[in-house]
Design a protein around this motif. Structure first.
Motif, mmCIF file in Angstrom:
data_model
loop_
_atom_site.group_PDB
_atom_site.id
_atom_site.type_symbol
_atom_site.label_atom_id
_atom_site.label_comp_id
_atom_site.label_asym_id
_atom_site.label_seq_id
_atom_site.Cartn_x
_atom_site.Cartn_y
_atom_site.Cartn_z
ATOM 1 N N ILE A 22 -61.722 36.872 -7.061
ATOM 2 C CA ILE A 22 -61.102 35.600 -7.434
ATOM 3 C C ILE A 22 -62.066 34.724 -8.224
ATOM 4 N N LEU A 23 -63.383 34.884 -8.005
ATOM 5 C CA LEU A 23 -64.409 34.226 -8.825
ATOM 6 C C LEU A 23 -65.212 35.337 -9.479
ATOM 7 N N ARG A 24 -64.984 35.558 -10.753
ATOM 8 C CA ARG A 24 -65.596 36.692 -11.439
ATOM 9 C C ARG A 24 -66.945 36.308 -12.028
ATOM 10 N N GLY A 25 -67.797 37.301 -12.141
ATOM 11 C CA GLY A 25 -69.154 37.039 -12.592
ATOM 12 C C GLY A 25 -70.005 36.559 -11.431
ATOM 13 N N PHE A 26 -71.199 36.089 -11.745
ATOM 14 C CA PHE A 26 -72.203 35.728 -10.750
ATOM 15 C C PHE A 26 -71.755 34.527 -9.905
ATOM 16 N N HIS A 27 -71.131 34.823 -8.753
ATOM 17 C CA HIS A 27 -70.681 33.810 -7.789
ATOM 18 C C HIS A 27 -70.872 34.368 -6.385
ATOM 19 N N SER A 50 -69.330 43.584 -5.567
ATOM 20 C CA SER A 50 -69.825 43.880 -6.912
ATOM 21 C C SER A 50 -68.949 44.945 -7.544
ATOM 22 N N ARG A 51 -68.677 44.776 -8.831
ATOM 23 C CA ARG A 51 -67.931 45.797 -9.581
ATOM 24 C C ARG A 51 -68.910 46.575 -10.460
ATOM 25 N N PRO A 52 -69.158 47.848 -10.164
ATOM 26 C CA PRO A 52 -70.132 48.608 -10.946
ATOM 27 C C PRO A 52 -69.556 49.089 -12.271
ATOM 28 N N ASP A 72 -70.103 54.234 -15.550
ATOM 29 C CA ASP A 72 -70.916 55.375 -15.951
ATOM 30 C C ASP A 72 -71.581 56.091 -14.779
ATOM 31 N N GLY A 73 -71.253 55.676 -13.558
ATOM 32 C CA GLY A 73 -71.820 56.326 -12.396
ATOM 33 C C GLY A 73 -73.188 55.813 -11.984
ATOM 34 N N SER A 74 -73.700 54.817 -12.684
ATOM 35 C CA SER A 74 -75.036 54.291 -12.382
ATOM 36 C C SER A 74 -75.064 53.428 -11.138
ATOM 37 N N GLY A 75 -73.909 52.869 -10.778
ATOM 38 C CA GLY A 75 -73.849 51.924 -9.675
ATOM 39 C C GLY A 75 -74.317 50.526 -10.045
ATOM 40 N N LEU A 76 -74.684 50.306 -11.304
ATOM 41 C CA LEU A 76 -75.203 49.015 -11.738
ATOM 42 C C LEU A 76 -74.067 48.027 -11.996
ATOM 43 N N SER A 77 -74.315 46.759 -11.648
ATOM 44 C CA SER A 77 -73.283 45.717 -11.747
ATOM 45 C C SER A 77 -73.829 44.521 -12.521
ATOM 46 N N PRO A 78 -73.803 44.562 -13.854
ATOM 47 C CA PRO A 78 -74.374 43.446 -14.619
ATOM 48 C C PRO A 78 -73.665 42.111 -14.417
ATOM 49 N N LEU A 79 -72.407 42.117 -13.997
ATOM 50 C CA LEU A 79 -71.727 40.834 -13.763
ATOM 51 C C LEU A 79 -72.221 40.155 -12.507
ATOM 52 N N GLY A 80 -73.009 40.848 -11.719
ATOM 53 C CA GLY A 80 -73.582 40.244 -10.526
ATOM 54 C C GLY A 80 -72.659 40.346 -9.326
ATOM 55 N N ALA A 119 -83.522 49.351 -12.301
ATOM 56 C CA ALA A 119 -84.885 49.816 -12.005
ATOM 57 C C ALA A 119 -85.283 49.513 -10.566
ATOM 58 N N LYS A 120 -84.262 49.446 -9.681
ATOM 59 C CA LYS A 120 -84.471 49.266 -8.244
ATOM 60 C C LYS A 120 -85.151 47.938 -7.895
ATOM 61 N N LYS A 121 -85.032 46.968 -8.788
ATOM 62 C CA LYS A 121 -85.613 45.665 -8.439
ATOM 63 C C LYS A 121 -84.709 44.943 -7.452
ATOM 64 N N LEU A 122 -85.287 44.098 -6.639
ATOM 65 C CA LEU A 122 -84.548 43.362 -5.622
ATOM 66 C C LEU A 122 -84.278 41.962 -6.151
ATOM 67 N N SER A 123 -83.167 41.841 -6.874
ATOM 68 C CA SER A 123 -82.793 40.562 -7.472
ATOM 69 C C SER A 123 -81.348 40.264 -7.118
ATOM 70 N N PHE A 124 -80.910 39.021 -7.371
ATOM 71 C CA PHE A 124 -79.659 38.583 -6.755
ATOM 72 C C PHE A 124 -78.707 37.847 -7.688
ATOM 73 N N THR A 125 -79.023 37.709 -8.959
ATOM 74 C CA THR A 125 -78.168 36.903 -9.830
ATOM 75 C C THR A 125 -77.248 37.813 -10.649
ATOM 76 N N GLY A 126 -76.938 37.447 -11.873
ATOM 77 C CA GLY A 126 -76.066 38.227 -12.741
ATOM 78 C C GLY A 126 -76.349 37.888 -14.186
ATOM 79 N N ALA A 127 -75.666 38.567 -15.086
ATOM 80 C CA ALA A 127 -75.912 38.400 -16.514
ATOM 81 C C ALA A 127 -75.353 37.073 -17.022
ATOM 82 N N PHE A 128 -76.160 36.394 -17.840
ATOM 83 C CA PHE A 128 -75.771 35.158 -18.513
ATOM 84 C C PHE A 128 -75.851 35.376 -20.023
ATOM 85 N N VAL A 129 -75.082 34.599 -20.757
ATOM 86 C CA VAL A 129 -75.254 34.515 -22.202
ATOM 87 C C VAL A 129 -75.754 33.106 -22.505
ATOM 88 N N GLY A 130 -76.806 33.022 -23.336
ATOM 89 C CA GLY A 130 -77.430 31.727 -23.538
ATOM 90 C C GLY A 130 -77.733 31.421 -24.987
#
Length: 525
Positions: A7-12, A266-268, A271-279, A490-501
């Protein structure tokens, strides 16, 4: 009609929900982005609008120097007798085994403010929740952090009474639970129903093992018994589920008597990577109480649903957000954030050139202090982001342009700069795990003319392009991988999401200005 999650898409992430009369509010974490905490508003649990960012001045929140994915962690909203309360953590250090953090509560007579200066609570852990008991007493619950050797870092949930009159925690600190064998016990939320105090917890960590667990007790300080069929919800055994990392719940009862839970997911990428750039995003599930007094998903099982039936509340849609921001208003839209520092006329202006946002270049994109950058969340896997910038650099130390930004280590930057041989030109900087790279693409551009810049995201691929007239567009550089902008890249322990700036740097220290005419954010899905 159905409600489509998230219901709140992206980094929320870290949603905390309350209802006051017919209005619903969700507070979410903002980490190093300023202003701190974002509160959304709904009247039907389906349609949400960003409403207010309560921590908007330095007297409330100072993020200068905080590490990326530090700052604001897991705010919690509550309401009692005409006053709104917001607890939050400011994590100023997270290196090694330690957590240097400070916990506060602010209050307001209205959800839109004015929000008070903070009252200091403690520094023993994070994820603070303020519970207002029916007898008028108030209690703060939080997880306890333990850095010692051979100890569990997440050492359980502690509680202490809070005196509003004295403006501080009082009395003994008591541990109410160590959590279950799922581990990583955090995110306490407390509710009272049918003579029980219910303790809703996040467990398993915020990644693939995430879950929501319920406990209950007849006394607020326990002992708490665990739901015999815990957890309530998880996708830990379902790696192909579209809503991964599900957990960290918060409950609300509608005015019609129904119960719902908002939660992290999170929505990955596909491509099977499991990565979720939207956070980490916020989703919603209906829950029901069993005859034994435990919560279950209304849909059955333990997995959240991508689509759920709409509520029986009267639909209340909000006006659609415009694609274009012309920078014609005296203040920036609520969608924009800066990194760590408040907006200040010393580096940003919406009035010096009418219809433009002017940024004065300051520190580099790796700075943890004074960047001239404003950014908004990327909320769709398929979107176009476009701007037009006027900028006349005189040195390689002066840059401005369009950046897709996760943090100081991982970002893609389409920037204008100056070179002794090329003169004014357009190029692409890639920062991959902190490794600086200039792609071998340098495009000379006319002096004295504005240039249009665009980034197009199509799931795994990001493509930059440019135009001199806004009609004829040309790609610049190769397609870039969107997964580099994910929290677990790269297995980093971070918690935010992608921004455009939109940003400007002047490493000479002369604060050369860049003028941005507009910004378009257009979703294509």
């Amino acid at each position: 009609m159905v409600i489509q999650n998230p219901i709140l898409r992206g980094f929320h992430p870290d949603a905390s929900i309350i209802r006051v009369d017919h209005d619903y509010y969700i507070a979410t974490s903002t980490f190093e982005w300023f202003p701190g905490v974002l509160i959304h508003h709904s009247r039907d649990l389906m349609n949400w609008r960003p409403l207010v960012r309560p921590l908007d001045r330095l007297s409330q929140l100072d993020l200068r120097g905080v590490p990326s994915s530090g700052g604001i962690w897991a705010p919690s909203l509550s309401y009692d007798n005409g006053t709104y309360y917001l607890c939050f953590t400011n994590v100023v250090g997270r290196k090694g085994v330690y957590k240097d953090l400070h916990n506060y509560v602010v209050t307001a007579p209205s959800i839109t403010g004015p929000w008070s200066d903070p009252i200091y609570l403690n520094a023993s852990g994070f994820d603070h929740f303020l519970y207002h008991d029916t007898d008028g007493r108030k209690y703060v619950f939080n997880m306890q952090w333990d850095f010692r050797k051979n100890k569990r870092r997440f050492a359980g949930i502690v509680m202490q009474e809070f005196s509003l009159a004295e403006g501080k925690l009082i009395g003994a600190i008591k541990q109410v639970t160590e959590g279950t064998d799922l581990g990583v016990t955090e995110g306490p939320m407390v509710y009272k129903k049918d003579g029980y105090y219910y303790l809703l917890l996040a467990e398993g960590g915020t990644g693939p093992m995430h879950a929501a667990t319920l406990m209950r007790a007849e006394s607020i300080d326990g002992p708490y018994e665990v739901d015999p069929d815990y957890p309530i919800m998880t996708t830990r055994t379902s790696p192909d589920h579209p809503l991964q990392n599900a957990g960290h719940g918060s409950l609300v009862q509608t005015q019609l008597g129904d119960w719902y839970m908002v939660f992290i997911c999170s929505r990955p990428l596909k491509d099977g990577s499991g990565l979720s750039p939207l956070g980490r995003e916020t989703s919603l599930q209906k829950v029901v109480w069993t005859q034994e007094g435990w919560l279950r998903l209304a849909s059955g099982g333990k997995q959240p649903q991508l689509l759920i039936p709409e509520t029986e509340l009267t639909p209340h849609p909000w006006m659609l957000e415009p694609v274009r921001d012309d920078f014609d208003e005296p203040q920036l839209s609520i969608h924009w954030h800066s990194l760590r520092v408040p907006y200040d006329e010393s580096w940003i202006s919406l009035s010096e050139r009418s219809g433009f946002m002017r940024l004065r270049g300051r520190e580099s994109l790796t700075s943890l202090h004074n960047q001239s950058l404003v950014a908004r969340r990327i909320q769709s896997f398929q979107c176009e982001m476009t701007t037009c910038v006027s900028f006349e650099p005189l040195s390689f130390t002066q840059m401005a342009g369009l950046v897709l930004y996760y943090d100081e280590s991982d970002h893609y930057y389409l920037r204008i700069s100056h070179d002794d041989e090329l003169g004014k030109h357009l190029a692409i900087i890639v920062s991959d795990q902190g490794h600086y790279e200039e792609l071998d693409v340098y495009l000379p551009i006319p002096v004295g003319e504005s240039i249009y810049l665009k980034a197009t995201m199509d799931f795994e691929q990001i493509q930059f392009s440019y135009s001199l007239d806004s009609h004829y567009w040309q790609c610049i550089g190769p397609a870039l991988y969107a997964g580099n902008l994910a929290d677990s890249y790269a297995k980093k322990l971070s918690f935010t999401g992608a921004f455009v700036g939109l940003c400007a740097q002047d490493l000479r220290g002369t604060r050369l200005q860049a003028d941005f005419d507009f910004f378009d954010y257009k979703e294509l899905d």
